[in-house]
Enzyme design. Structure first.
Site, PDB file in Angstrom:
ATOM      1  N   TYR A 119     -19.651  -4.665   6.026  1.00  0.00           N
ATOM      2  CA  TYR A 119     -20.428  -3.462   7.044  1.00  0.00           C
ATOM      3  C   TYR A 119     -21.280  -2.500   6.195  1.00  0.00           C
ATOM      4  O   TYR A 119     -20.981  -2.326   5.003  1.00  0.00           O
ATOM      5  CB  TYR A 119     -19.198  -2.561   7.569  1.00  0.00           C
ATOM      6  CG  TYR A 119     -19.748  -1.240   8.502  1.00  0.00           C
ATOM      7  CD1 TYR A 119     -20.163  -1.649   9.669  1.00  0.00           C
ATOM      8  CD2 TYR A 119     -20.221  -0.275   7.737  1.00  0.00           C
ATOM      9  CE1 TYR A 119     -20.680  -0.738  10.546  1.00  0.00           C
ATOM     10  CE2 TYR A 119     -20.847   0.832   8.826  1.00  0.00           C
ATOM     11  CZ  TYR A 119     -21.041   0.606   9.880  1.00  0.00           C
ATOM     12  OH  TYR A 119     -21.682   1.702  10.754  1.00  0.00           O
ATOM     13  N   GLU A 207     -27.731  -0.400  11.600  1.00  0.00           N
ATOM     14  CA  GLU A 207     -26.519  -0.690  11.292  1.00  0.00           C
ATOM     15  C   GLU A 207     -26.424  -2.190  11.105  1.00  0.00           C
ATOM     16  O   GLU A 207     -26.860  -2.691  12.304  1.00  0.00           O
ATOM     17  CB  GLU A 207     -25.606  -0.143  12.472  1.00  0.00           C
ATOM     18  CG  GLU A 207     -24.018  -0.522  12.074  1.00  0.00           C
ATOM     19  CD  GLU A 207     -23.084  -0.057  13.562  1.00  0.00           C
ATOM     20  OE1 GLU A 207     -23.548  -0.497  14.540  1.00  0.00           O
ATOM     21  OE2 GLU A 207     -22.236   0.717  13.158  1.00  0.00           O
TER      22      GLU A 207
END
Ligand code: ADP
Ligand code: MG
Length: 398
Positions: A119, A207
């Site tokens: 992530y 993101e």
């Protein structure tokens, strides 16, 4: 403003980020040409909607056993079959709400052999006043769940705007993500690229979930969510051109035409307020008395009669609205202007639900007089508390 995954990837690619080849399509006729441009034999068919959780999402029309909104295909024929099933149908994910979102675009992408899913996001960290990287080895899943269950697995690195991403920042990020060898080398290039894109394009969020380490040890941006600061869009024609209004709330689009700060919500009390702080307080007090606001709306300081009329029309056009609360503190804004706007709007669109008006401040007596003499069925209120109680009970009785 948000954009689609494929648009975000094209943007990142233009900065030199490692992104897979892919082709976005709007119709079934475009499948063959799209597949012909990709190396194969592994493809991924990805629903393009402004919401995450697509992989685990379900198509409303296809039943619970059908595959989700991101599908791995092992041949061109399988790609075609998936496109047939997915295009035009409604995908429900954790982020779309139960109504789901219609999939009008698909992205057909080269399939990757994944070793690890990581992530990586960039955001504006207001506590330190800097752009920060937020990374975790736990990619591919909900970062909210990681934050709740294993917060120690999330590492934040704030970047000094004077230096940009330093070698020491890269080292911290690589250690947090356990990147070595080729992957660490790729990361050395990638992190500054992401930071540059974020700052230059005035993003509010970037993101990448997941950022992957492939079986060959190289990094790749596998998913990309990109939001831009609306207040900076005027200086980015290229970004504005990526806007897909079919993904946005029709009422919010209408509001943006009049420069109104409007956010649609799930409740049934429409609110027209001036000032973001007062709008927040109004929403809070509606909740305090047991009801839910249908929207956040800040008409702004120097709103004209036209703007107020537009705002009122947007509120009344929402079938979920069962009552309206106008709460104005006239500072720069004059109460008589608000009163005239409300009356003009009511004359145009009619008033089918209870309306409570609370006016205070500049020209308040004139404002009240205009409303009282209009012959409209308006419940007037003296202060915020009184106004909230009156609209909540009026809606409950109706
Ligand atoms: P979402 O976050 O909306 O579910 P993602 O783009 O993250 O969508 O895709 C979900 C999952 O699908 C990823 O975590 C990854 O495991 C897999 N996936 C996505 N794109 C590819 C690709 N190009 N090759 C292989 N697997 C992929
Ligand atoms: Mg994802």
């Amino acid at each position: 403003m948000n954009i689609h995954e494929y648009q975000a990837k094209a943007l990142l690619k233009s900065y030199g980020a490692p992104v897979a080849d892919g082709v976005a399509i709007l119709t079934k006729d475009e499948v063959d040409a799209a597949v012909a441009k990709l190396p194969g034999p592994l493809y991924v068919v990805k629903s393009q909607i402004h919401a995450g959780g697509r992989g685990k999402g379900k198509f409303k029309e296809l039943g619970p056993d059908a595959k989700g909104g991101v599908r791995l295909a092992k041949s061109a024929d399988e790609v075609k079959a998936f496109v047939d099933e997915m295009l035009g149908n409604t995908l429900v994910t954790k982020q779309t709400g139960p109504a789901g979102k219609q999939v009008n675009r698909l992205y057909i992408e080269d399939g990757a052999d994944i070793d690890r899913e990581l992530y990586c996001s960039l955001l504006v960290d207001r506590t330190v006043g800097r752009v920060a990287f937020v990374v975790s080895t736990e990619g591919g899943m909900d970062i909210e769940t990681v934050a709740e269950e294993t917060p120690e697995k999330i590492v934040t690195v704030a970047i000094d705007p004077d230096t940009g991403v330093t070698a020491s920042d890269v080292k911290t990020l690589c250690e947090a993500l356990k990147l070595e060898g080729d992957a660490a080398k790729d990361a050395e290039r990638l992190f500054p690229i992401l930071y540059k894109a974020f700052v230059e394009k005035d993003m509010s969020l970037l993101e990448i979930n997941p950022l992957i380490v492939m079986e060959n040890g190289r990094l790749r941006v596998l998913d990309a969510k990109c939001s831009f600061d609306g207040n900076a869009l005027f200086r980015h024609d290229d970004v504005r051109a990526l806007r897909d209004t079919t993904e946005e709330d029709a009422k919010e689009i209408e509001a943006s035409k009049y420069d109104l700060a409007y956010v649609a919500l799930d409740g049934n009390i429409g609110c027209m307020v001036n000032g973001a702080g007062l709008a927040m307080a109004t929403m809070d007090i509606i909740k305090l008395y047991g009801a839910e606001p249908a929207n956040f709306l800040d008409v702004g300081g120097g709103a004209s009669k036209e703007k107020v009329t537009a705002a009122f029309k947007i509120i009344t056009a929402d079938p979920a609205v069962k009552g309206i609360l106008v709460n104005i503190f006239g500072g720069i804004m004059r109460c008589d202007v608000i009163a005239e706007g409300v009356i003009a709007a009511v004359k145009e669109v009619g008033l089918k639900v209870p309306l409570v008006v609370r006016l205070e401040g500049t020209n308040v007596e004139l404002g009240k007089k205009i409303i009282n003499e209009s012959g409209l069925n308006v419940i007037s209120a003296d202060d915020l508390d009184d106004a909230a109680q009156k609209i909540v009970s009026a809606v409950k009785e109706a």
